[in-house]
Motif scaffolding. Structure first.
Motif, mmCIF file in Angstrom:
data_model
loop_
_atom_site.group_PDB
_atom_site.id
_atom_site.type_symbol
_atom_site.label_atom_id
_atom_site.label_comp_id
_atom_site.label_asym_id
_atom_site.label_seq_id
_atom_site.Cartn_x
_atom_site.Cartn_y
_atom_site.Cartn_z
ATOM 1 N N ALA A 1 0.852 -1.185 0.000
ATOM 2 C CA ALA A 1 0.000 0.000 0.000
ATOM 3 C C ALA A 1 0.890 1.237 0.000
ATOM 4 O O ALA A 1 2.080 1.157 0.285
ATOM 5 C CB ALA A 1 -0.924 -0.007 1.216
ATOM 6 N N SER A 2 0.294 2.383 -0.299
ATOM 7 C CA SER A 2 1.049 3.609 -0.456
ATOM 8 C C SER A 2 0.309 4.778 0.179
ATOM 9 O O SER A 2 -0.903 4.725 0.368
ATOM 10 C CB SER A 2 1.224 3.881 -1.954
ATOM 11 O OG SER A 2 1.894 5.085 -2.186
ATOM 12 N N VAL A 3 1.043 5.825 0.502
ATOM 13 C CA VAL A 3 0.460 7.111 0.877
ATOM 14 C C VAL A 3 1.114 8.153 -0.013
ATOM 15 O O VAL A 3 2.340 8.172 -0.161
ATOM 16 C CB VAL A 3 0.683 7.437 2.369
ATOM 17 C CG1 VAL A 3 0.238 8.856 2.681
ATOM 18 C CG2 VAL A 3 -0.070 6.443 3.250
ATOM 19 N N PHE A 4 0.299 9.006 -0.629
ATOM 20 C CA PHE A 4 0.832 10.015 -1.544
ATOM 21 C C PHE A 4 -0.072 11.245 -1.528
ATOM 22 O O PHE A 4 -1.185 11.206 -1.006
ATOM 23 C CB PHE A 4 0.965 9.448 -2.962
ATOM 24 C CG PHE A 4 -0.333 9.003 -3.584
ATOM 25 C CD1 PHE A 4 -1.045 9.853 -4.421
ATOM 26 C CD2 PHE A 4 -0.840 7.736 -3.348
ATOM 27 C CE1 PHE A 4 -2.237 9.443 -5.010
ATOM 28 C CE2 PHE A 4 -2.042 7.323 -3.920
ATOM 29 C CZ PHE A 4 -2.737 8.177 -4.754
ATOM 30 N N ARG B 1 5.982 5.410 0.038
ATOM 31 C CA ARG B 1 5.575 4.905 1.344
ATOM 32 C C ARG B 1 4.888 5.956 2.194
ATOM 33 O O ARG B 1 3.976 5.657 2.940
ATOM 34 C CB ARG B 1 6.824 4.398 2.076
ATOM 35 C CG ARG B 1 6.603 3.945 3.476
ATOM 36 C CD ARG B 1 7.924 3.493 4.102
ATOM 37 N NE ARG B 1 7.700 2.912 5.385
ATOM 38 C CZ ARG B 1 7.869 3.562 6.535
ATOM 39 N NH1 ARG B 1 8.247 4.816 6.550
ATOM 40 N NH2 ARG B 1 7.649 2.947 7.679
ATOM 41 N N GLU B 2 5.357 7.229 2.123
ATOM 42 C CA GLU B 2 4.865 8.224 3.059
ATOM 43 C C GLU B 2 4.886 9.630 2.490
ATOM 44 O O GLU B 2 5.495 9.876 1.451
ATOM 45 C CB GLU B 2 5.690 8.222 4.339
ATOM 46 C CG GLU B 2 7.046 8.899 4.236
ATOM 47 C CD GLU B 2 8.156 8.010 3.753
ATOM 48 O OE1 GLU B 2 8.958 8.493 2.937
ATOM 49 O OE2 GLU B 2 8.227 6.859 4.157
ATOM 50 N N VAL B 3 4.233 10.519 3.244
ATOM 51 C CA VAL B 3 4.294 11.946 2.958
ATOM 52 C C VAL B 3 4.564 12.665 4.271
ATOM 53 O O VAL B 3 4.236 12.168 5.348
ATOM 54 C CB VAL B 3 2.996 12.479 2.318
ATOM 55 C CG1 VAL B 3 2.720 11.791 0.993
ATOM 56 C CG2 VAL B 3 1.802 12.350 3.237
ATOM 57 N N VAL B 4 5.158 13.835 4.169
ATOM 58 C CA VAL B 4 5.354 14.726 5.306
ATOM 59 C C VAL B 4 4.751 16.072 4.909
ATOM 60 O O VAL B 4 5.064 16.601 3.841
ATOM 61 C CB VAL B 4 6.849 14.889 5.656
ATOM 62 C CG1 VAL B 4 7.024 15.904 6.774
ATOM 63 C CG2 VAL B 4 7.464 13.545 6.027
ATOM 64 N N VAL B 5 3.895 16.588 5.775
ATOM 65 C CA VAL B 5 3.229 17.858 5.506
ATOM 66 C C VAL B 5 3.529 18.819 6.654
ATOM 67 O O VAL B 5 3.429 18.436 7.831
ATOM 68 C CB VAL B 5 1.695 17.671 5.364
ATOM 69 C CG1 VAL B 5 1.006 18.999 5.083
ATOM 70 C CG2 VAL B 5 1.377 16.658 4.269
ATOM 71 N N ALA B 6 3.877 20.041 6.317
ATOM 72 C CA ALA B 6 4.095 21.070 7.328
ATOM 73 C C ALA B 6 2.778 21.398 8.029
ATOM 74 O O ALA B 6 1.699 21.340 7.425
ATOM 75 C CB ALA B 6 4.674 22.326 6.689
ATOM 76 N N ILE B 7 2.890 21.740 9.305
ATOM 77 C CA ILE B 7 1.749 22.195 10.092
ATOM 78 C C ILE B 7 1.978 23.669 10.407
ATOM 79 O O ILE B 7 3.019 24.033 10.961
ATOM 80 C CB ILE B 7 1.625 21.408 11.411
ATOM 81 C CG1 ILE B 7 1.469 19.915 11.125
ATOM 82 C CG2 ILE B 7 0.464 21.944 12.249
ATOM 83 C CD1 ILE B 7 1.742 19.034 12.330
ATOM 84 N N THR B 8 1.020 24.504 10.035
ATOM 85 C CA THR B 8 1.097 25.937 10.280
ATOM 86 C C THR B 8 -0.219 26.391 10.887
ATOM 87 O O THR B 8 -1.289 26.130 10.315
ATOM 88 C CB THR B 8 1.371 26.699 8.965
ATOM 89 O OG1 THR B 8 2.562 26.170 8.360
ATOM 90 C CG2 THR B 8 1.534 28.191 9.217
#
Length: 138
Positions: free
Chosen positions: A48-51, A99-106
């Motif tokens: 599975a994937s996250v994008f 596999r993953e994503v990283v998103v900034a939190i503001t």
């Protein structure tokens, strides 16, 4: 610094599917109470994937056709991996989609670009799979 961890469980009704998990990730972020930081979202299954992409049905159909050309499910015999399970194509599709994503939190919100949403890509579904949401920040 705060750290918050939540697991999402997904179960698709089909072998392959694209699920917009942005609302679940936003809920986890709200639970974390983090206002500034980073949010990691990753698939905890190798098929599975996250994008991140646009939530547009035509694009999802295009992704499905493109991935199926790159790593067609059948014939199962074309893959050395297949034996106990016939899911080699799912492993290859995950390798391409990530596999993953990283998103900034503001200001307590996911800091997206225009039209960006977080998706779970399932390539060997019809069973429970997990997605990790890890929020780190202040």
């Amino acid at each position: 610094m705060k750290s918050y961890r939540k697991e999402l469980t997904l179960h698709t009704k089909t072998r392959r599917a694209y699920v917009n998990i942005t609302p679940q990730v936003e809920a986890a972020l709200a639970e974390s109470k983090v206002r500034e930081g980073l949010c990691l979202v990753n698939a905890m299954n190798i098929s599975a994937s996250v994008f991140i992409n646009d939530d547009e049905s035509g694009l999802h159909r295009d992704l499905e056709r493109w991935l199926e050309k790159l790593a067609p499910e059948k014939p199962h015999s074309q893959y050395d991996h297949n034996g106990y399970e016939d899911n080699a194509d799912a492993h290859l599709k995950r390798s391409v989609m990530g596999r993953e994503v990283v998103v900034a939190i503001t200001n307590g919100k996911l800091d997206f670009g225009t039209w960006e949403q977080i998706f779970y890509g399932e390539f060997d579904g019809m069973r429970d799979k997990r997605v990790l949401v890890k929020v780190i920040g202040e």
